[in-house]
Design an enzyme around this catalytic site. Structure first.
Site, PDB file in Angstrom:
ATOM      1  N   GLY A   9      -2.873  -3.140   1.288  1.00 57.89           N
ATOM      2  CA  GLY A   9      -3.593  -4.403   1.294  1.00 57.89           C
ATOM      3  C   GLY A   9      -5.071  -4.177   1.056  1.00 57.89           C
ATOM      4  CB  SER A  10      -7.931  -6.405   1.569  1.00 54.71           C
ATOM      5  OG  SER A  10      -7.792  -6.672   2.941  1.00 54.71           O
ATOM      6  CB  THR A  11     -11.112  -2.085   1.289  1.00 56.69           C
ATOM      7  OG1 THR A  11     -10.524  -1.365   0.199  1.00 56.69           O
ATOM      8  CG2 THR A  11     -12.102  -1.177   2.003  1.00 56.69           C
ATOM      9  CB  ALA A  23      -6.741  -5.907   6.160  1.00 54.14           C
ATOM     10  N   GLY A  24      -7.694  -2.881   5.967  1.00 56.33           N
ATOM     11  CA  GLY A  24      -7.413  -1.459   6.177  1.00 56.33           C
ATOM     12  C   GLY A  24      -8.411  -0.823   7.142  1.00 56.33           C
ATOM     13  CD  GLU A  83      -1.467   4.242  -0.936  1.00 58.04           C
ATOM     14  OE1 GLU A  83      -2.403   4.134  -1.749  1.00 58.04           O
ATOM     15  OE2 GLU A  83      -0.919   5.326  -0.680  1.00 58.04           O
ATOM     16  CD  GLU A 115      -9.175  -4.813  -5.002  1.00 53.34           C
ATOM     17  OE1 GLU A 115      -9.114  -5.260  -3.849  1.00 53.34           O
ATOM     18  OE2 GLU A 115      -8.409  -3.959  -5.451  1.00 53.34           O
TER      19      GLU A 115
HETATM   20  P1  NAD Z   1      -4.709  -8.438   2.845  1.00 54.69           P
HETATM   21  O1  NAD Z   1      -5.327  -7.205   3.362  1.00 54.69           O
HETATM   22  O2  NAD Z   1      -5.377  -9.719   3.122  1.00 54.69           O
HETATM   23  O3  NAD Z   1      -3.231  -8.600   3.411  1.00 54.69           O
HETATM   24  C1  NAD Z   1      -2.249  -7.604   3.232  1.00 54.69           C
HETATM   25  C2  NAD Z   1      -1.239  -7.702   4.341  1.00 54.69           C
HETATM   26  O4  NAD Z   1      -1.841  -7.359   5.566  1.00 54.69           O
HETATM   27  C3  NAD Z   1      -0.662  -9.094   4.550  1.00 54.69           C
HETATM   28  O5  NAD Z   1       0.683  -8.949   4.944  1.00 54.69           O
HETATM   29  C4  NAD Z   1      -1.516  -9.639   5.691  1.00 54.69           C
HETATM   30  O6  NAD Z   1      -0.871 -10.644   6.430  1.00 54.69           O
HETATM   31  C5  NAD Z   1      -1.756  -8.398   6.517  1.00 54.69           C
HETATM   32  N1  NAD Z   1      -3.018  -8.326   7.250  1.00 54.69           N
HETATM   33  C6  NAD Z   1      -4.228  -8.833   6.904  1.00 54.69           C
HETATM   34  N2  NAD Z   1      -5.162  -8.476   7.815  1.00 54.69           N
HETATM   35  C7  NAD Z   1      -4.538  -7.701   8.738  1.00 54.69           C
HETATM   36  C8  NAD Z   1      -4.969  -7.024   9.919  1.00 54.69           C
HETATM   37  N3  NAD Z   1      -6.234  -7.066  10.326  1.00 54.69           N
HETATM   38  N4  NAD Z   1      -4.062  -6.314  10.616  1.00 54.69           N
HETATM   39  C9  NAD Z   1      -2.773  -6.238  10.193  1.00 54.69           C
HETATM   40  N5  NAD Z   1      -2.306  -6.886   9.111  1.00 54.69           N
HETATM   41  C10 NAD Z   1      -3.177  -7.601   8.376  1.00 54.69           C
HETATM   42  O7  NAD Z   1      -4.506  -8.190   1.288  1.00 54.69           O
HETATM   43  P2  NAD Z   1      -3.887  -9.175   0.213  1.00 54.69           P
HETATM   44  O8  NAD Z   1      -4.947 -10.164  -0.138  1.00 54.69           O
HETATM   45  O9  NAD Z   1      -2.550  -9.672   0.650  1.00 54.69           O
HETATM   46  O10 NAD Z   1      -3.616  -8.160  -0.997  1.00 54.69           O
HETATM   47  C11 NAD Z   1      -4.561  -7.800  -1.915  1.00 54.69           C
HETATM   48  C12 NAD Z   1      -5.174  -6.450  -1.577  1.00 54.69           C
HETATM   49  O11 NAD Z   1      -4.180  -5.445  -1.516  1.00 54.69           O
HETATM   50  C13 NAD Z   1      -6.136  -5.991  -2.646  1.00 54.69           C
HETATM   51  O12 NAD Z   1      -7.329  -5.546  -2.056  1.00 54.69           O
HETATM   52  C14 NAD Z   1      -5.420  -4.840  -3.318  1.00 54.69           C
HETATM   53  O13 NAD Z   1      -6.239  -3.892  -3.925  1.00 54.69           O
HETATM   54  C15 NAD Z   1      -4.624  -4.280  -2.224  1.00 54.69           C
HETATM   55  N6  NAD Z   1      -3.481  -3.520  -2.743  1.00 54.69           N
HETATM   56  C16 NAD Z   1      -3.540  -2.148  -2.719  1.00 54.69           C
HETATM   57  C17 NAD Z   1      -2.502  -1.398  -3.246  1.00 54.69           C
HETATM   58  C18 NAD Z   1      -2.547   0.098  -3.228  1.00 54.69           C
HETATM   59  O14 NAD Z   1      -1.502   0.710  -3.339  1.00 54.69           O
HETATM   60  N7  NAD Z   1      -3.692   0.725  -3.110  1.00 54.69           N
HETATM   61  C19 NAD Z   1      -1.384  -2.034  -3.777  1.00 54.69           C
HETATM   62  C20 NAD Z   1      -1.346  -3.411  -3.784  1.00 54.69           C
HETATM   63  C21 NAD Z   1      -2.408  -4.142  -3.253  1.00 54.69           C
END
Ligand code: NAD
Length: 484
Positions: free
Chosen positions: A227-229, A231-232, A249, A382
């Site tokens: 997911g996003s940096t 949240a990561g 990731e 991004e």
């Molecule tokens: P996001 O981080 O908002 O959400 C991703 C997931 O995490 C969702 O299921 C969300 O409900 C959950 N989430 C959000 N905040 C959280 C927290 N604090 N604790 C636990 N769970 C949480 O991201 P998004 O908008 O759904 O996806 C887009 C992002 O994902 C982009 O930044 C993209 O680059 C990244 N991405 C990375 C890869 C990779 O392999 N590097 C692949 C696909 C997407």
């Protein structure tokens, strides 16, 4: 309308304690097409307890890897028999054109099979003769895994996250993104029908708060997050405090470096996919395109023509090659970057707003910004939309420096007809993944990032290894015979 009132917990479809529901909205029609539970802390707790109990007391982790792989192969076959249904769900929930879903969904099943083969071919125990004694180094499953996915590749990411964890003997609590939860119910049904013991796989749906409750739960041993940096970073902090293993990731801002000897057709084929595939909602996308000053105008014009060759529209139309963005929120975010690029002085060479003739749906026209520089927000942050920022460079050293001047380090590319220069640039750019004369997402090799793009690798043999802990057993002579 796809309405799910239950979650998979401890092998049963259970009504959640939480009363809240999430509407799933079609990005092309803007209509509500589904509804799923917005799981709360009580539901998360039940799912983690079920996974914990299955791991600590159930048969799964003690089974031989080939027995586990046989159950998972059955699940893949069941999924294979429902490919059309899964493709329709993914196209409905995220707007992925059917022309792409028809390839991506079967491809995900091949990836699942690849993980099963890797795990079966990988010895889980090795005896080393050390100076003190014989020592067995044994791979054991890491435990209960919280697996959290984004919306940009719902089904293929579900398979890539769930299968390596399950085949090693872990138990999983899986949470798909709130925008795209529908296909995950099919995955859960297939795993259950295939005979997975109760509690080994649990499905919960919800948003950020549900994910945060899952990550914070003391019953979790490892978090696998895509997911996003932003949240990561929160998840990494939480896992650091509680010593949970964590695999992240995250986002990217990858640079495609086009050298002055590049072949135009090869370069545009790679950039077309790299910049615009999946409406640019790709973490590894080539969102920065570095062109040599000597061929800037020619190559920029070719990239504009490539962008304009996409057929944007209804994802269910087989002629469509670019669908909408996943949500109004994502579309508005991309619009805000289009405004920022214009304000900072980049030139809109094509696109720059909503496409003509589409009055419904979260569409953005494929956009090329020329005359961008690496200090602009469109080159540093991004965007996650169909937007390429084109930068100019004079020397290869300068191009590598620009590519590396980023908070991210996920992917990158070089386009050239000179293999020596390709290898030198590939070595010089600091990222976790790199492609030569193409855009390649290779699930049979490790994929992941450095810097703010994350920690760990999600695919390749390494994806399976990431779900093992190493245990050393120092042996006395009679016991050593048992470990052969
Ligand atoms: P996001 O981080 O908002 O959400 C991703 C997931 O995490 C969702 O299921 C969300 O409900 C959950 N989430 C959000 N905040 C959280 C927290 N604090 N604790 C636990 N769970 C949480 O991201 P998004 O908008 O759904 O996806 C887009 C992002 O994902 C982009 O930044 C993209 O680059 C990244 N991405 C990375 C890869 C990779 O392999 N590097 C692949 C696909 C997407």
């Amino acid at each position: 309308m796809n309405v799910h009132e239950e979650l998979l917990v401890a092998g049963e479809w259970r009504k959640p304690a939480a009363e809240a529901r999430i509407d799933v909205v079609s990005p092309s029609t803007e209509e509500v097409i589904g509804r799923v539970p917005d799981a709360g802390a009580e539901d998360v707790d039940a799912a983690v307890r079920a996974a914990r109990s299955a791991f600590d007391h159930g048969p799964w982790r003690a089974m031989d890897v080939t027995e586990r792989a046989a159950v998972l192969e059955r699940a893949l076959q069941l999924l294979g028999s429902r490919i059309d249904e899964i493709s329709t769900l993914v196209t409905s929930e995220m707007g992925l054109p059917t022309s792409i879903a028809g390839v991506q969904i079967p491809g995900a099943l091949d990836t699942g099979r690849y993980f099963l083969q890797v795990a079966q071919g990988d010895p889980v125990s090795e005896v080393r003769q050390t100076q003190l004694c014989a020592a067995a180094v044994v791979k054991e499953p890491v435990g209960v895994v919280a697996s959290i996915a984004p919306w940009n590749g719902p089904f293929n990411l579900a398979i890539a996250k769930i299968f390596p964890a399950l085949v090693t003997g872990c138990s999983v609590v899986y949470k798909p993104a709130p925008e795209t939860p529908l296909d995950a119910f099919v995955v859960a049904e297939a795993l259950t029908q295939a005979g997975l013991p109760a509690g080994v796989f649990n499905l919960i749906t919800g948003g950020r708060e549900t994910g945060a409750a899952l990550v914070a739960h003391p019953g979790i041993d490892k978090v696998s997050f895509t997911g996003s940096t932003a949240a990561g970073r929160d998840i990494g902090r939480e896992c650091g405090a509680s010593f949970k293993r964590v695999q992240l990731e995250l986002g990217g801002k990858s640079a495609a470096i086009v050298l002055d000897d590049a072949d135009v057709a090869t370069t545009m084929a790679g950039l077309g996919v790299g910049c615009f595939f999946n409406t640019g909602q790709v973490c590894a996308a080539y969102s920065r395109v570095l062109l040599p000053a000597s061929r800037y105008d020619e190559l920029a014009a070719a990239l504009v023509a490539t962008a304009e060759s996409f057929v944007v529209g209804d994802p269910f139309d087989p002629a469509t090659t670019m669908g909408p963005l996943v949500s109004a929120r994502q579309r508005d975010k991309v619009f805000s970057y289009l405004a920022a690029g214009k304000d900072e002085g980049a030139t809109v060479a094509t696109g720059g707003g909503a496409p003509d003739g589409l009055d419904k749906g979260f569409y953005v026209a494929p956009t090329v910004f020329t005359n961008a520089d690496n200090s602009m927000r469109i080159a540093r942050e991004e965007i996650f939309g169909p937007v390429a920022s084109v930068l100019r460079y004079d020397t290869i050293e300068q191009a590598i420096e620009i590519a590396n001047d980023s908070d991210y380090g996920l992917h990158g590319a070089v386009f050239t007809t000179d293999p020596e220069r390709a290898a030198a640039v590939a070595r010089g750019v600091r990222t976790g993944t790199f492609s030569v004369n193409a855009f390649i997402y290779n699930t049979e090799a490790p994929f992941g990032g450095v810097k703010n793009s994350g920690i760990g690798r999600d695919t390749g043999r390494e994806a399976v290894q990431a779900y093992y802990e190493l245990k050393t057993i120092n042996l006395d002579a009679p016991t050593a015979a048992l470990f052969g």
